[in-house]
Write a protein that holds these residues in place. Structure first.
Motif, mmCIF file in Angstrom:
data_model
loop_
_atom_site.group_PDB
_atom_site.id
_atom_site.type_symbol
_atom_site.label_atom_id
_atom_site.label_comp_id
_atom_site.label_asym_id
_atom_site.label_seq_id
_atom_site.Cartn_x
_atom_site.Cartn_y
_atom_site.Cartn_z
ATOM 1 N N LYS A 44 41.610 32.869 40.812
ATOM 2 C CA LYS A 44 41.963 33.911 39.550
ATOM 3 C C LYS A 44 41.165 34.936 39.593
ATOM 4 C CE LYS A 44 44.191 34.233 35.683
ATOM 5 N NZ LYS A 44 45.625 34.381 35.481
ATOM 6 N N GLY A 45 41.960 36.248 39.080
ATOM 7 C CA GLY A 45 40.898 37.329 38.949
ATOM 8 C C GLY A 45 40.355 37.997 40.319
ATOM 9 N N GLN A 46 41.085 37.556 41.382
ATOM 10 C CA GLN A 46 40.499 38.270 42.746
ATOM 11 C C GLN A 46 41.605 38.681 43.663
ATOM 12 O OE1 GLN A 46 37.457 35.886 44.776
ATOM 13 N NE2 GLN A 46 36.224 35.736 42.779
ATOM 14 N N ALA A 47 41.146 39.458 44.578
ATOM 15 C CA ALA A 47 42.332 39.994 45.493
ATOM 16 C C ALA A 47 41.746 40.419 46.986
ATOM 17 C CB ALA A 47 43.136 41.202 45.146
ATOM 18 N N GLY A 94 46.630 38.700 46.120
ATOM 19 C CA GLY A 94 45.793 38.237 44.874
ATOM 20 C C GLY A 94 46.306 38.482 43.636
ATOM 21 N N ASP A 95 45.486 38.714 42.743
ATOM 22 C CA ASP A 95 45.685 38.506 41.228
ATOM 23 C C ASP A 95 46.181 40.011 40.791
ATOM 24 O OD1 ASP A 95 46.449 37.681 38.697
ATOM 25 O OD2 ASP A 95 44.360 36.933 38.339
ATOM 26 N N ASP A 101 49.286 43.249 40.071
ATOM 27 C CA ASP A 101 50.770 43.699 39.895
ATOM 28 C C ASP A 101 51.126 44.160 40.940
ATOM 29 O OD1 ASP A 101 52.983 45.161 39.052
ATOM 30 O OD2 ASP A 101 52.288 45.177 36.957
ATOM 31 N N HIS A 158 51.357 38.667 45.078
ATOM 32 C CA HIS A 158 50.936 38.024 43.814
ATOM 33 C C HIS A 158 50.344 36.575 43.977
ATOM 34 C CE1 HIS A 158 49.463 37.965 39.735
ATOM 35 N NE2 HIS A 158 49.799 36.484 39.649
ATOM 36 N N ASN A 159 49.041 36.433 43.892
ATOM 37 C CA ASN A 159 48.561 34.837 43.947
ATOM 38 C C ASN A 159 47.193 34.836 43.229
ATOM 39 O OD1 ASN A 159 48.709 32.450 45.573
ATOM 40 N ND2 ASN A 159 46.681 33.120 46.347
ATOM 41 N N GLU A 160 47.239 33.617 42.610
ATOM 42 C CA GLU A 160 46.073 33.497 41.470
ATOM 43 C C GLU A 160 44.935 32.408 42.177
ATOM 44 O OE1 GLU A 160 47.586 33.068 37.663
ATOM 45 O OE2 GLU A 160 48.742 34.683 37.698
ATOM 46 N N GLU A 203 45.247 29.574 48.933
ATOM 47 C CA GLU A 203 44.339 30.609 48.706
ATOM 48 C C GLU A 203 44.957 32.078 49.504
ATOM 49 O OE1 GLU A 203 40.292 29.723 49.130
ATOM 50 O OE2 GLU A 203 40.414 27.857 47.611
ATOM 51 N N ASN A 204 44.103 33.317 48.651
ATOM 52 C CA ASN A 204 44.605 34.446 49.228
ATOM 53 C C ASN A 204 44.380 34.634 50.725
ATOM 54 O OD1 ASN A 204 45.152 35.159 46.286
ATOM 55 N ND2 ASN A 204 42.981 36.106 46.340
#
Length: 426
Positions: A57-60, A234-235, A237, A52-54, A413-414
């Motif tokens: 935000k909102g991307q993976a 990414g963002d 679960d 998990h990484n933001e 960053e991702n």
């Protein structure tokens, strides 16, 4: 003047045999895995890494790395690994035709930018990056695309024939000066070795004429779970993604009696190999001197241990001190080279032979005075060592680098995490 004497830069090749202090003469201990990374291996052999990484935000990012490249091709298959990479975007069971490209572009993931792949000598890596993942359905579909790349590429004969001229055009565009030099020099650098004749683009005789069944057989032989790694950062679960990976990828079957994935060894060189090439399109000159050093690295299974980090530190220091010398020389009017550096890494394009490399870019087109000056400086270090001041400078730079990384640990960053896990898997 005080000296920090090193008998030889080439002593790097025997660091694995150094006599360590008593406290270090214990069994190598594996280093702990970052607790933020969830890793696992499914029963079928597939490996996964999830974090998990933001940032952003909102991307993976969704990747599948394959320990499969052009080195696995036989002579009559040259080019199939790269051709197969193209075919992964030309139809799968769940995304027929251009379905993968069309669906992802509808979500803002552009082909050739955030949706891409590359084929190398020993690996092939596919990526779906910067995906907006607010919807669980989008996450599921991205994993399904990775699944289809892993085992459900349709390889329709009509699509294969349509792709032949595309590959041929790519070959025409890539066969420029530098690539022509590679084709000329690699067989000399790797005499009687597959690394000398396995550039991923292959041969156009194979690309234009192979029967469709040949690429089907290649796909099912090598694209299999024990050679595949799934990376999602990414963002998201993490628990949800892990369960989905188990659900989607767990049913993939390993082939019966799978072919062993063997890495091609590179022989030590009796004497000196030299390869010289020129091409009208290559304007810049370069010379590299590579010392094959089989013991320069610990075995792969020991690289995530305390031993590796202890033995890697002297290599880093020697490289930094030597390269600081080269940078200081390059800044003077007397410098014959624009840039020179040494580094410990792989022997050219092969993963199975470590090497110490001296790389030199001359100021003008004449490599002889530039290389001579750089090589003399290397010999001076071999014979005379480095000063305490040079070591303190390198150590300070090294510590500063670590401190900057630590201070920026919450701003990674991702893509940076993904690359670490891809490299780890491969």
């Amino acid at each position: 003047m005080k000296k920090l004497i090193m008998r030889s830069v080439m002593a790097l090749a025997v660091f694995a045999g150094l006599s360590l202090p008593a406290k270090a003469q214990m069994q190598p201990q594996p280093l702990p895995v970052d607790s933020a990374v969830v890793t696992g291996v499914l029963d079928n052999g597939l490996t996964y890494y999830i974090r998990h990484n933001e940032l952003p935000k909102g991307q993976a990012d969704f990747y599948i790395a394959q320990k499969v490249g052009s080195i696995l091709e036989d002579e009559h298959q040259r080019g199939l690994a790269h051709f197969l990479e193209h075919m992964c975007f030309n139809g799968t069971t769940n995304f027929p035709g251009k379905g993968i490209i069309n669906w992802l572009e509808s979500k803002g993931v552009k082909f050739g930018v955030n949706l891409n792949a590359y084929t190398s000598i020993d690996e092939t890596v596919y990526n779906i990056s910067n995906v907006p993942v607010a919807s669980k359905a989008v996450q599921d579909s991205c994993l399904l695309i990775l699944h289809d790349w892993a085992c459900e590429v349709t390889l329709d004969p009509a699509e294969i024939d349509a792709e032949r001229p595309v590959i041929h055009n790519e070959w025409s565009q890539s066969m420029v000066g530098e690539m022509r030099l590679y084709e000329k020099l690699l067989p000399v650098i790797y005499p009687d070795n597959k690394y000398g004749e396995r550039l991923p683009i292959g041969t156009m005789e194979v690309v234009d004429n192979f029967p469709p069944q040949a690429i089907v057989d290649y796909y099912h032989k090598w694209y299999r779970p024990d050679q595949q790694g799934i990376i999602v950062v990414g963002d998201v679960d993490v628990d949800y993604i892990e369960n989905k990976i188990k659900e989607i990828f767990g049913s993939i079957k390993m082939p019966e009696n799978p072919a062993p994935r063997e890495y091609v060894s590179v022989e030590e060189t009796p004497g000196t190999i030299y390869a010289i090439g020129a091409d009208p399109e290559v304007k810049a000159s370069n010379v590299a001197l590579m010392f094959k050093s089989p013991n320069l690295d610990l075995p792969r299974e020991m690289r995530n241990t305390n031993y590796y980090f202890m033995l890697n530190y002297p290599k880093v220091m020697v490289s930094m001190m030597m390269n600081n010398r080269y940078a200081d020389i390059a800044a003077t009017p007397e410098a014959e080279f624009a840039k020179a550096r040494i580094y410990a890494g792989d022997f050219f394009i092969s993963k199975t032979m470590p090497a110490l490399t001296l790389d030199v870019d001359p100021k003008g087109g004449d490599v002889i005075p530039a290389f001579s000056q750089a090589y003399r400086e290397l010999l001076r270090a071999v014979r005379g060592g480095f000063t305490i001041g040079e070591y303190e400078r390198a150590k300070s730079e090294f510590l500063s680098r670590i401190e900057r990384a630590y201070e920026g640990r919450n701003d990674v960053e991702n893509g940076s995490y993904v690359q670490e896990y891809v490299d780890l898997f491969l």
